[in-house]
Design a protein around this motif. Sequence first.
Motif, PDB file in Angstrom:
ATOM      1  N   ASP A  80       0.840  -1.193   0.000  1.00 57.07           N
ATOM      2  CA  ASP A  80       0.000   0.000   0.000  1.00 57.07           C
ATOM      3  C   ASP A  80       0.878   1.247   0.000  1.00 57.07           C
ATOM      4  O   ASP A  80       2.110   1.168   0.093  1.00 57.07           O
ATOM      5  CB  ASP A  80      -0.954   0.013   1.204  1.00 57.07           C
ATOM      6  N   GLU A  81       0.225   2.410  -0.101  1.00 53.15           N
ATOM      7  CA  GLU A  81       0.962   3.671  -0.163  1.00 53.15           C
ATOM      8  C   GLU A  81       1.713   3.945   1.129  1.00 53.15           C
ATOM      9  O   GLU A  81       2.832   4.490   1.110  1.00 53.15           O
ATOM     10  CB  GLU A  81       0.003   4.826  -0.463  1.00 53.15           C
ATOM     11  N   ALA A  82       1.132   3.560   2.261  1.00 52.16           N
ATOM     12  CA  ALA A  82       1.805   3.782   3.546  1.00 52.16           C
ATOM     13  C   ALA A  82       3.129   3.036   3.602  1.00 52.16           C
ATOM     14  O   ALA A  82       4.141   3.565   4.097  1.00 52.16           O
ATOM     15  CB  ALA A  82       0.895   3.347   4.694  1.00 52.16           C
ATOM     16  N   ALA A  83       3.133   1.806   3.098  1.00 50.44           N
ATOM     17  CA  ALA A  83       4.375   1.027   3.066  1.00 50.44           C
ATOM     18  C   ALA A  83       5.396   1.678   2.149  1.00 50.44           C
ATOM     19  O   ALA A  83       6.598   1.706   2.455  1.00 50.44           O
ATOM     20  CB  ALA A  83       4.079  -0.401   2.614  1.00 50.44           C
ATOM     21  N   ALA A  84       4.936   2.217   1.018  1.00 46.92           N
ATOM     22  CA  ALA A  84       5.843   2.887   0.091  1.00 46.92           C
ATOM     23  C   ALA A  84       6.455   4.126   0.738  1.00 46.92           C
ATOM     24  O   ALA A  84       7.668   4.361   0.637  1.00 46.92           O
ATOM     25  CB  ALA A  84       5.091   3.265  -1.184  1.00 46.92           C
ATOM     26  N   ARG A  85       5.630   4.922   1.397  1.00 49.37           N
ATOM     27  CA  ARG A  85       6.145   6.110   2.069  1.00 49.37           C
ATOM     28  C   ARG A  85       7.169   5.732   3.149  1.00 49.37           C
ATOM     29  O   ARG A  85       8.200   6.378   3.299  1.00 49.37           O
ATOM     30  CB  ARG A  85       5.000   6.899   2.701  1.00 49.37           C
ATOM     31  N   LYS A  86       6.851   4.677   3.897  1.00 55.12           N
ATOM     32  CA  LYS A  86       7.748   4.246   4.969  1.00 55.12           C
ATOM     33  C   LYS A  86       9.101   3.816   4.414  1.00 55.12           C
ATOM     34  O   LYS A  86      10.154   4.164   4.969  1.00 55.12           O
ATOM     35  CB  LYS A  86       7.103   3.088   5.750  1.00 55.12           C
ATOM     36  N   GLN A  87       9.087   3.076   3.318  1.00 58.26           N
ATOM     37  CA  GLN A  87      10.348   2.621   2.731  1.00 58.26           C
ATOM     38  C   GLN A  87      11.157   3.787   2.163  1.00 58.26           C
ATOM     39  O   GLN A  87      12.381   3.773   2.214  1.00 58.26           O
ATOM     40  CB  GLN A  87      10.082   1.569   1.650  1.00 58.26           C
ATOM     41  N   ILE A  88      10.484   4.795   1.618  1.00 60.47           N
ATOM     42  CA  ILE A  88      11.203   5.987   1.145  1.00 60.47           C
ATOM     43  C   ILE A  88      11.814   6.729   2.325  1.00 60.47           C
ATOM     44  O   ILE A  88      12.972   7.159   2.281  1.00 60.47           O
ATOM     45  CB  ILE A  88      10.252   6.905   0.345  1.00 60.47           C
ATOM     46  N   GLU A  89      11.048   6.880   3.402  1.00 62.79           N
ATOM     47  CA  GLU A  89      11.562   7.569   4.590  1.00 62.79           C
ATOM     48  C   GLU A  89      12.716   6.805   5.227  1.00 62.79           C
ATOM     49  O   GLU A  89      13.628   7.414   5.804  1.00 62.79           O
ATOM     50  CB  GLU A  89      10.428   7.750   5.600  1.00 62.79           C
ATOM     51  N   ASN A  90      12.696   5.484   5.121  1.00 64.20           N
ATOM     52  CA  ASN A  90      13.791   4.665   5.649  1.00 64.20           C
ATOM     53  C   ASN A  90      14.964   4.559   4.673  1.00 64.20           C
ATOM     54  O   ASN A  90      15.959   3.895   4.966  1.00 64.20           O
ATOM     55  CB  ASN A  90      13.292   3.255   5.978  1.00 64.20           C
ATOM     56  N   ARG A  91      14.818   5.155   3.475  1.00 63.43           N
ATOM     57  CA  ARG A  91      15.829   5.145   2.425  1.00 63.43           C
ATOM     58  C   ARG A  91      16.073   3.746   1.866  1.00 63.43           C
ATOM     59  O   ARG A  91      17.165   3.433   1.384  1.00 63.43           O
ATOM     60  CB  ARG A  91      17.137   5.781   2.902  1.00 63.43           C
ATOM     61  N   ASP A  92      15.040   2.903   1.929  1.00 64.16           N
ATOM     62  CA  ASP A  92      15.128   1.573   1.325  1.00 64.16           C
ATOM     63  C   ASP A  92      14.858   1.642  -0.171  1.00 64.16           C
ATOM     64  O   ASP A  92      15.371   0.828  -0.941  1.00 64.16           O
ATOM     65  CB  ASP A  92      14.131   0.619   1.985  1.00 64.16           C
ATOM     66  N   ILE A  93      13.989   2.564  -0.594  1.00 67.04           N
ATOM     67  CA  ILE A  93      13.707   2.791  -2.011  1.00 67.04           C
ATOM     68  C   ILE A  93      13.800   4.287  -2.274  1.00 67.04           C
ATOM     69  O   ILE A  93      13.759   5.101  -1.343  1.00 67.04           O
ATOM     70  CB  ILE A  93      12.307   2.260  -2.431  1.00 67.04           C
ATOM     71  N   ASP A  94      13.927   4.649  -3.552  1.00 65.99           N
ATOM     72  CA  ASP A  94      14.079   6.059  -3.913  1.00 65.99           C
ATOM     73  C   ASP A  94      12.804   6.690  -4.439  1.00 65.99           C
ATOM     74  O   ASP A  94      12.721   7.913  -4.599  1.00 65.99           O
ATOM     75  CB  ASP A  94      15.180   6.196  -4.978  1.00 65.99           C
ATOM     76  N   GLY A  95      11.809   5.880  -4.740  1.00 67.24           N
ATOM     77  CA  GLY A  95      10.553   6.412  -5.239  1.00 67.24           C
ATOM     78  C   GLY A  95       9.547   5.287  -5.367  1.00 67.24           C
ATOM     79  O   GLY A  95       9.867   4.111  -5.183  1.00 67.24           O
ATOM     80  N   ALA A  96       8.293   5.666  -5.661  1.00 71.45           N
ATOM     81  CA  ALA A  96       7.253   4.645  -5.807  1.00 71.45           C
ATOM     82  C   ALA A  96       6.125   5.201  -6.665  1.00 71.45           C
ATOM     83  O   ALA A  96       5.849   6.404  -6.651  1.00 71.45           O
ATOM     84  CB  ALA A  96       6.720   4.209  -4.444  1.00 71.45           C
ATOM     85  N   LEU A  97       5.485   4.304  -7.400  1.00 68.79           N
ATOM     86  CA  LEU A  97       4.322   4.656  -8.203  1.00 68.79           C
ATOM     87  C   LEU A  97       3.098   4.018  -7.566  1.00 68.79           C
ATOM     88  O   LEU A  97       3.047   2.797  -7.390  1.00 68.79           O
ATOM     89  CB  LEU A  97       4.479   4.149  -9.640  1.00 68.79           C
ATOM     90  N   VAL A  98       2.135   4.849  -7.215  1.00 69.95           N
ATOM     91  CA  VAL A  98       0.879   4.368  -6.640  1.00 69.95           C
ATOM     92  C   VAL A  98      -0.180   4.440  -7.737  1.00 69.95           C
ATOM     93  O   VAL A  98      -0.600   5.535  -8.133  1.00 69.95           O
ATOM     94  CB  VAL A  98       0.461   5.207  -5.422  1.00 69.95           C
ATOM     95  N   VAL A  99      -0.588   3.285  -8.241  1.00 77.03           N
ATOM     96  CA  VAL A  99      -1.528   3.219  -9.350  1.00 77.03           C
ATOM     97  C   VAL A  99      -2.956   3.422  -8.841  1.00 77.03           C
ATOM     98  O   VAL A  99      -3.365   2.818  -7.832  1.00 77.03           O
ATOM     99  CB  VAL A  99      -1.414   1.863 -10.079  1.00 77.03           C
ATOM    100  N   ASN A 100      -3.689   4.261  -9.538  1.00 75.95           N
ATOM    101  CA  ASN A 100      -5.088   4.511  -9.210  1.00 75.95           C
ATOM    102  C   ASN A 100      -5.967   3.669 -10.122  1.00 75.95           C
ATOM    103  O   ASN A 100      -6.170   4.010 -11.287  1.00 75.95           O
ATOM    104  CB  ASN A 100      -5.404   5.998  -9.391  1.00 75.95           C
ATOM    105  N   PRO A 101      -6.515   2.555  -9.613  1.00 75.44           N
ATOM    106  CA  PRO A 101      -7.277   1.658 -10.490  1.00 75.44           C
ATOM    107  C   PRO A 101      -8.597   2.266 -10.963  1.00 75.44           C
ATOM    108  O   PRO A 101      -9.167   1.811 -11.956  1.00 75.44           O
ATOM    109  CB  PRO A 101      -7.528   0.424  -9.612  1.00 75.44           C
ATOM    110  N   GLY A 102      -9.082   3.292 -10.278  1.00 76.03           N
ATOM    111  CA  GLY A 102     -10.363   3.878 -10.650  1.00 76.03           C
ATOM    112  C   GLY A 102     -10.251   5.120 -11.503  1.00 76.03           C
ATOM    113  O   GLY A 102     -11.265   5.788 -11.756  1.00 76.03           O
ATOM    114  N   GLY A 103      -9.047   5.472 -11.962  1.00 78.85           N
ATOM    115  CA  GLY A 103      -8.885   6.674 -12.763  1.00 78.85           C
ATOM    116  C   GLY A 103      -7.644   6.588 -13.627  1.00 78.85           C
ATOM    117  O   GLY A 103      -6.999   5.531 -13.725  1.00 78.85           O
ATOM    118  N   THR A 104      -7.289   7.700 -14.223  1.00 73.14           N
ATOM    119  CA  THR A 104      -6.127   7.724 -15.115  1.00 73.14           C
ATOM    120  C   THR A 104      -4.976   8.567 -14.558  1.00 73.14           C
ATOM    121  O   THR A 104      -3.985   8.775 -15.242  1.00 73.14           O
ATOM    122  CB  THR A 104      -6.530   8.299 -16.483  1.00 73.14           C
TER     123      THR A 104
END
Length: 344
Positions: A80-104
């Motif tokens: 989920d987005e919370a996990a992505a934010r946490k990993q960025i804050e922990n410097r485990d990843i440098d970015g993330a794409l959160v796909v919106n299945p209900g829109g474009t």
Amino acid sequence: MKQSTLSEVKSAVTPRATLLVIGVVALQLLFVVSYVGALHEPRLRDVAFGVVAPSAAAEQTVRRLDGLPGSPLDPRALPDEAAARKQIENRDIDGALVVNPGGTTDTLLVASGSGKALAIALGSLTGNVLEAEGRTARTVDVAPASPHDFNGLSSFYLVIGLCVGAYLCASILAISTGARPANPTRAATRLGTMVLVALAGGLGCAIIVGPILGALPGSVWALWGLGALIVFAVGAATLALQGLFGVIGIGLAILLVVILGNPSAGGAFPAPMLPPFWEAIGPALPPGAGTWAARSITYFDGNSMTSSLLVLSAWAVAGVVVTMLAAVLRQRRAAEPSPPGQPS
């Protein structure tokens, strides 16, 4: 007259001076090779990147991003987005794409505190990929660089200033009384001087980038401690190189810290944008370890600093040990009696 002039030239251009000049020219060429080689063509390489989407869409998106030409991303699915934010804050990843299945319109999470060039490059790459699918992305900066820290470079400049001051101070100590300390007492005195310089220089630089200029919003005390460690690590390493190689050790310190260390530190372009050689050596050298730790203190609540602090501590400990051992060996050699027939 000609013989006198030739004699003057020979006395002025000694073999030692010739070797030193050759060494300087070599450093000059290496400087150009290292800086231009590292920075002339930055591009994304295997950037740790998260993907948040429903399971089927997540797998498909990961495969698509993983198959991009040149392998710019190293994508992995996140719950989920919370996990992505946490990993960025922990410097485990440098970015993330959160796909919106209900829109474009999807969401791209970045952290310009790690280096604005990387955030911009991820935005450009993601935008191009989504555009081909008729989608767009809004960018959210999870750990934004301070508005007073242009392009997130102040941490890098801070570390470079600390490193330059450290090897210059160690070099002055050598030039003033001989590159190789004559005994352990003198070696310990030089190291003790570096401790004082490290404490004073670290505090002064932390106050300048923090309260005075407002460039870095991190803890002044934490930046002081880091600055002191950087100065002592580089200074002790420089003293060690001088103890082993004499004045040539100053050139070796410049090679390690300036020629190899600065372009690989992830300052102007973070590590995932550097060629493989510089990306590999950067974290192991003081400028790279220091820059990573300074950004962690400033923008990531001190997360993911352990390895950088261990690297700097290893340089400091190795510098102390080698400096003292070189002085002990030099004292023992000086105390050995001369062979028969040779002057003592």
